[in-house]
Design a protein around this motif. Structure first.
Motif, PDB file in Angstrom:
ATOM      1  N   ASN A 209     -31.552 -15.904   3.296  1.00  0.00           N
ATOM      2  CA  ASN A 209     -31.664 -14.785   4.589  1.00  0.00           C
ATOM      3  C   ASN A 209     -30.472 -14.237   5.117  1.00  0.00           C
ATOM      4  OD1 ASN A 209     -33.525 -13.954   7.026  1.00  0.00           O
ATOM      5  ND2 ASN A 209     -32.081 -15.110   7.978  1.00  0.00           N
ATOM      6  N   ILE A 210     -29.507 -14.794   5.198  1.00  0.00           N
ATOM      7  CA  ILE A 210     -28.141 -14.352   5.581  1.00  0.00           C
ATOM      8  C   ILE A 210     -27.700 -13.251   4.675  1.00  0.00           C
ATOM      9  CG2 ILE A 210     -25.576 -15.061   5.749  1.00  0.00           C
ATOM     10  CD1 ILE A 210     -27.183 -16.482   7.855  1.00  0.00           C
ATOM     11  N   VAL A 211     -27.684 -13.509   3.519  1.00  0.00           N
ATOM     12  CA  VAL A 211     -27.559 -12.313   2.547  1.00  0.00           C
ATOM     13  C   VAL A 211     -28.277 -10.949   2.716  1.00  0.00           C
ATOM     14  CG1 VAL A 211     -27.456 -11.750  -0.008  1.00  0.00           C
ATOM     15  CG2 VAL A 211     -26.647 -13.863   0.648  1.00  0.00           C
ATOM     16  N   PHE A 212     -29.526 -11.289   2.990  1.00  0.00           N
ATOM     17  CA  PHE A 212     -30.357 -10.199   3.376  1.00  0.00           C
ATOM     18  C   PHE A 212     -30.031  -9.569   4.871  1.00  0.00           C
ATOM     19  CE2 PHE A 212     -33.863  -8.856   6.008  1.00  0.00           C
ATOM     20  CZ  PHE A 212     -34.528  -7.792   5.545  1.00  0.00           C
ATOM     21  N   ARG A 213     -29.565 -10.302   5.815  1.00  0.00           N
ATOM     22  CA  ARG A 213     -29.422  -9.969   6.977  1.00  0.00           C
ATOM     23  C   ARG A 213     -27.918  -9.023   7.142  1.00  0.00           C
ATOM     24  NH1 ARG A 213     -33.321  -9.748  10.683  1.00  0.00           N
ATOM     25  NH2 ARG A 213     -34.386 -11.595  11.253  1.00  0.00           N
TER      26      ARG A 213
END
Length: 198
Positions: A92-96
């Motif tokens: 999710n962090i990579v996406f955000r």
């Protein structure tokens, strides 16, 4: 590894979600209207919220139940703890940070060993990122066509305030844990807490 193979737009329609929350640029079709207009029961509403959270973050039932168990043992509100744990997953962090167009693509990048945390290779999408951690695309992948394409598509996405992104160098840092109002997913976590508390 188990995967959810239901078509994205079909699942979005059934849960009443906009595909944009998943990072998808596709539009929900207006041709397919929900036929069943019966009022949902309390249990039905609670189950729908749980399914939304699982679908948005790409988490299957057993890991989701484990997240809830951990969240309920932590200090503070269980629902908020659950949302923070989901939001601080590495994929999710990579996406955000804008390093992937969707959470599914972010999960694939982590799986394929494109991502480091504090300089160390991490290939577990569910890895819990902490405050101060530095997330970066590995040097040898930074100049690939795939990452150039991703940057063109996702580079303009707004990065949440609790993260700091250096998108040109494909690097980011977790500055703080997100507040509930900074987590922009249409999920009512209190209904999930009620569901699991039965």
């Amino acid at each position: 590894m188990a995967r959810d193979m239901v078509p994205v737009l079909k699942r979005c329609r059934s849960l009443g979600l906009e595909p944009g929350f998943l990072g998808s640029s596709k539009k929900a079709s207006t041709r397919h209207q929900v036929r069943n207009s019966r009022k949902k029961s309390e249990y039905g509403l609670q189950l729908t919220e749980k399914q939304k959270a699982k679908f948005i973050y790409g988490v299957l039932e057993k890991p989701f139940r484990n997240y809830f168990a951990k969240a309920s043992q932590m200090k503070g509100q269980t629902g908020y703890n659950l949302m923070v744990m989901l939001e601080t997953r590495l994929d999710n962090i990579v996406f955000r940070l804008g390093f992937a167009r969707t959470r599914k693509e972010a999960r694939q990048l982590v799986d394929h060993k494109h991502i480091t945390v504090n300089g160390k290779l991490v290939h577990v999408p569910s890895y819990q990122v902490k405050v101060g951690d530095v997330i970066e695309v590995r040097e040898k992948y930074k100049t690939t066509q795939r990452h150039k394409d991703i940057f063109e598509t996702a580079g303009g996405r707004t990065v949440p305030e609790w993260l700091e992104a250096d998108q040109e160098n494909l690097k980011g840092e977790v500055k703080a844990l997100p507040l509930r109002e900074q987590i922009d997913v249409p999920v009512n976590e209190m209904l999930i807490v009620e569901l699991y508390s039965k």
